[in-house]
Design a protein around this motif. Structure first.
Motif, short mmCIF file in Angstrom:
data_model
loop_
_atom_site.label_atom_id
_atom_site.label_comp_id
_atom_site.label_asym_id
_atom_site.label_seq_id
_atom_site.Cartn_x
_atom_site.Cartn_y
_atom_site.Cartn_z
N GLY A 205 1.08 -1.20 -0.25
CA GLY A 205 0.08 -0.26 0.01
C GLY A 205 0.66 1.24 -0.11
O GLY A 205 0.53 2.00 -0.71
N ALA A 206 2.15 1.11 0.30
CA ALA A 206 2.99 2.19 0.97
C ALA A 206 3.40 3.01 -0.40
O ALA A 206 4.04 3.98 -1.64
N GLU A 207 3.56 1.39 -1.00
CA GLU A 207 4.06 1.23 -2.42
C GLU A 207 3.01 2.50 -3.54
O GLU A 207 3.48 3.01 -4.19
N ILE A 208 1.68 1.42 -3.67
CA ILE A 208 1.29 2.16 -4.10
C ILE A 208 0.66 3.10 -4.14
O ILE A 208 0.33 4.61 -5.24
N CYS A 209 0.40 3.76 -3.08
CA CYS A 209 0.54 5.52 -2.79
C CYS A 209 2.36 6.50 -3.29
O CYS A 209 0.93 7.73 -2.86
N GLY A 210 2.76 5.90 -2.21
CA GLY A 210 4.37 6.79 -3.04
C GLY A 210 4.50 6.93 -2.29
O GLY A 210 5.62 8.20 -1.93
N ASN A 211 3.83 6.87 -0.49
CA ASN A 211 4.17 7.57 0.24
C ASN A 211 4.26 6.82 1.56
O ASN A 211 2.98 6.78 2.06
N PRO A 212 5.45 6.03 2.57
CA PRO A 212 4.95 5.46 3.21
C PRO A 212 4.43 5.99 4.62
O PRO A 212 3.62 5.17 5.80
N MET A 213 4.64 7.62 4.84
CA MET A 213 4.40 8.30 6.28
C MET A 213 2.77 8.31 6.33
O MET A 213 2.33 8.78 7.28
N TRP A 214 3.00 8.37 4.77
CA TRP A 214 1.50 9.07 4.97
C TRP A 214 0.50 7.81 4.97
O TRP A 214 -0.67 7.75 6.37
N LEU A 215 0.79 6.38 5.24
CA LEU A 215 -0.34 5.49 5.91
C LEU A 215 0.12 5.59 6.77
O LEU A 215 -0.32 5.25 7.86
N ALA A 216 1.68 5.45 8.23
CA ALA A 216 1.74 5.47 8.46
C ALA A 216 1.17 6.36 9.67
O ALA A 216 0.79 6.67 10.95
N SER A 217 1.39 7.91 9.43
CA SER A 217 -0.01 8.30 10.07
C SER A 217 -1.41 8.45 9.66
O SER A 217 -2.11 9.15 11.23
N ALA A 218 -1.96 7.74 8.69
CA ALA A 218 -3.36 7.25 9.25
C ALA A 218 -3.48 6.54 9.40
O ALA A 218 -4.30 6.48 10.72
N LEU A 219 -2.48 5.21 10.00
CA LEU A 219 -3.18 4.58 11.02
C LEU A 219 -2.73 5.09 12.52
O LEU A 219 -3.76 3.84 13.38
N GLU A 220 -2.06 5.65 12.83
CA GLU A 220 -1.88 6.14 13.99
C GLU A 220 -3.35 7.04 14.13
O GLU A 220 -4.01 6.62 15.45
N ARG A 221 -4.04 7.82 13.83
CA ARG A 221 -4.69 8.73 13.44
C ARG A 221 -6.11 7.11 13.88
O ARG A 221 -7.17 7.94 14.41
N ILE A 222 -6.10 6.17 12.70
CA ILE A 222 -7.25 5.29 12.60
C ILE A 222 -7.30 5.19 13.74
O ILE A 222 -8.38 4.47 14.97
N GLN A 223 -6.46 4.39 14.55
CA GLN A 223 -6.03 3.81 16.39
C GLN A 223 -6.75 4.67 17.12
O GLN A 223 -7.44 3.91 18.26
N GLN A 224 -6.69 5.23 17.20
CA GLN A 224 -7.01 7.18 18.01
C GLN A 224 -8.59 6.71 17.77
O GLN A 224 -9.32 6.57 19.20
N GLY A 225 -8.76 6.56 16.77
CA GLY A 225 -10.41 6.98 17.25
C GLY A 225 -10.83 5.59 17.55
O GLY A 225 -12.24 5.65 17.61
N ALA A 226 -10.59 4.78 16.28
CA ALA A 226 -11.68 3.04 17.27
C ALA A 226 -11.28 2.93 17.87
O ALA A 226 -12.21 2.15 18.73
N ALA A 227 -10.48 3.81 18.60
CA ALA A 227 -10.16 3.22 20.54
C ALA A 227 -11.34 3.78 21.07
O ALA A 227 -12.28 2.97 22.42
N ARG A 228 -11.73 4.99 20.81
CA ARG A 228 -12.73 5.70 21.29
C ARG A 228 -14.53 5.40 20.67
O ARG A 228 -14.91 6.07 21.67
#
Length: 303
Positions: A205-228
């Motif tokens: 997925g990181a290769e498809i979108c071109g920037n692994p840090m976009w996915l890293a940032s997204a995972l962090e935000r989704i984790q925070q949202g899904a937890a609450r």
């Protein structure tokens, strides 16, 4: 890690299923178990995507939607060399997403309203790319089969007390133990397969979108949202939890007994290793490699 370990785990799931059939009814039980497995998997193969989308009340998104989501998915699918999947929106405030479908030609990507409201366009693109990676790797089919096997094993184990053969082979204590341990073992194998596929989907997925840090940032935000934030449909249908990019379950105590996903911090660390020395992109430095992703606010609604 991928396919070799997944194949071994699938073999373990099949062996467990046939073993339960043997303990219930001897060699005849193996034949019955095999027939049940074929029938259930055939049904799941053709209908699982519709069933899962219906469970979560996902609504189709057509080309030209005002959010630009359909166009974004189309552009990323071209980047990934995939046919255009169907696109769905799930009306829940929890940020999350999943892919389903028996093959790339019959696939769907579903995102939640909460995902669009809380992530930037770049992060949403990375999440979609992760789901497209699952489609390209045929993970959606693999997870459908494992979920079906796990459900069938639990069903057979619950019938154990009604089969005289199992009581003769194992005794009443052994039969009860099998009723408990067989579904538990199936769940553990299912979770191991799910975890093994997440890291690979993150990488591709990181290769498809071109920037692994976009996915890293997204995972962090989704984790925070899904937890609450509760996801009521997922809580009603916990067997679908492994399909989401982040585990959507948290409202009940049983949700935390087992995890279908690797630790989010480990996934983020792996993505950061793909881009050593890079930080999450600032608005001024955002790449334009992903079509339809426009510069703008780093966070917040993009609808």
């Amino acid at each position: 890690m991928g396919y070799a370990k997944t194949a071994m785990l699938m073999a373990a799931m099949t062996a467990l299923f046939l073993g339960v059939g043997y303990l219930l009814a001897g060699t005849g039980g193996i034949a019955v178990a095999f027939a049940v497995a074929v029938a259930m998997n055939a049904f799941s193969w053709w209908n699982s995507d519709k069933m899962v989308l219906r469970m979560h009340n996902a609504q189709p998104i057509s080309a030209g939607d005002r959010r630009g989501l359909h166009d974004m998915v189309a552009d990323l699918a071209r980047n990934a060399g995939l046919p255009m999947p169907a696109v769905y929106l799930i009306d829940t405030p929890q940020p999350n997403a999943f892919a389903t479908g028996r093959n790339p030609a019959n696939a769907a990507v579903a995102v939640t309203a909460g995902l669009l409201q809380s992530l930037s366009r770049e992060e949403v693109a990375a999440v979609v790319a992760h789901e497209l990676a699952h489609i390209r790797n045929h993970d959606t089919a693999i997870m459908t089969v494992t979920a079906t096997f796990a459900g069938a094993i639990s069903m057979l184990a619950n019938f154990a007390l009604f089969f005289g053969g199992s009581r003769e082979r194992l005794g009443i204590v052994g039969t009860i133990a099998m009723m408990i341990l067989a579904p538990l073992a199936a769940a553990l194998v299912q979770m191991a397969i799910s975890r093994s596929r997440e890291y690979e989907a993150d990488r591709i997925g990181a290769e498809i979108c071109g920037n692994p840090m976009w996915l890293a940032s997204a995972l962090e935000r989704i984790q925070q949202g899904a937890a609450r934030i509760d996801n009521d449909a997922a809580e009603r249908h916990p067997a679908t939890a492994h399909m989401f990019i982040i585990n959507p379950l948290h409202a009940h105590g049983r949700d935390k007994l087992f995890s279908t996903h690797p630790a989010t911090e480990n996934r983020i660390a792996a993505l950061r290793q793909m881009a050593p020395g890079r930080k999450a992109p600032s608005p001024a430095a955002m790449s334009s490699t992903v079509p339809t992703v426009k510069r703008g606010k780093r966070h917040g609604p993009w609808s």
